[in-house]
Motif scaffolding. Sequence first.
Motif, PDB file in Angstrom:
ATOM      1  N   VAL A  86      37.818  39.639  54.185  1.00 42.71           N
ATOM      2  CA  VAL A  86      38.855  40.860  53.227  1.00 42.71           C
ATOM      3  C   VAL A  86      40.219  40.582  54.051  1.00 42.71           C
ATOM      4  CG1 VAL A  86      39.540  42.552  52.352  1.00 42.71           C
ATOM      5  CG2 VAL A  86      36.891  42.141  52.302  1.00 42.71           C
ATOM      6  N   ILE A  87      41.017  39.748  53.305  1.00 43.33           N
ATOM      7  CA  ILE A  87      42.520  39.936  53.779  1.00 43.33           C
ATOM      8  C   ILE A  87      43.326  40.519  53.082  1.00 43.33           C
ATOM      9  CG2 ILE A  87      44.343  38.240  54.052  1.00 43.33           C
ATOM     10  CD1 ILE A  87      42.265  36.125  54.454  1.00 43.33           C
ATOM     11  N   ARG A  88      44.067  41.811  53.490  1.00 43.63           N
ATOM     12  CA  ARG A  88      44.819  42.367  52.873  1.00 43.63           C
ATOM     13  C   ARG A  88      46.129  41.977  52.394  1.00 43.63           C
ATOM     14  NH1 ARG A  88      41.328  46.259  53.521  1.00 43.63           N
ATOM     15  NH2 ARG A  88      40.482  47.088  55.541  1.00 43.63           N
ATOM     16  N   SER A  89      46.041  41.135  51.581  1.00 45.12           N
ATOM     17  CA  SER A  89      47.075  40.293  50.993  1.00 45.12           C
ATOM     18  C   SER A  89      46.998  39.974  49.398  1.00 45.12           C
ATOM     19  CB  SER A  89      47.603  39.064  51.744  1.00 45.12           C
ATOM     20  OG  SER A  89      48.769  38.442  51.359  1.00 45.12           O
TER      21      SER A  89
ATOM     22  N   ALA B 237      38.659  41.736  46.463  1.00 45.74           N
ATOM     23  CA  ALA B 237      37.872  42.328  47.330  1.00 45.74           C
ATOM     24  C   ALA B 237      36.899  43.356  46.500  1.00 45.74           C
ATOM     25  CB  ALA B 237      38.659  43.192  48.223  1.00 45.74           C
ATOM     26  N   GLU B 238      37.314  43.848  45.407  1.00 47.45           N
ATOM     27  CA  GLU B 238      36.520  44.777  44.536  1.00 47.45           C
ATOM     28  C   GLU B 238      35.098  43.927  43.995  1.00 47.45           C
ATOM     29  OE1 GLU B 238      39.796  44.532  43.106  1.00 47.45           O
ATOM     30  OE2 GLU B 238      40.287  45.496  44.863  1.00 47.45           O
TER      31      GLU B 238
END
Length: 121
Positions: A9-12, A97-98
């Motif tokens: 998961v990349i928070r972008s 991501a969800e």
Amino acid sequence: MVDVQTETVIRSPLERVAAYAADPDHAPEWYVNIKSVEWQTPKPLALGSRIAFQADFLGRRLAYVYEIAEYRPGRLLVMRTADGPFPMETTYVWEPAEAMMRRANRKDLKAIKRILEGQAR
């Protein structure tokens, strides 16, 4: 045949991640083994694009050409060797991501169902 699957998961924003990862020019920045990239067809990336890579792997220099077999910007990228020491295929799937969490949760729920229903018999 070797099949390796990984997820992260990349928070972008998804569009930013997919655009960066799908651009072969960025590969030497984030692939530890890839040393150089050379386009054999005109940019931008499209179905049929061919890109030559030079990589160091297990102490050896590898040269191979990937051809874009499938490409849906922001969603899917499939590259296959058109020329190289052995056949390879790399697939990237980008999704929010969800959706990844939902799929993992679905697998967990199937497992608990199998365990509990199997014990009830």
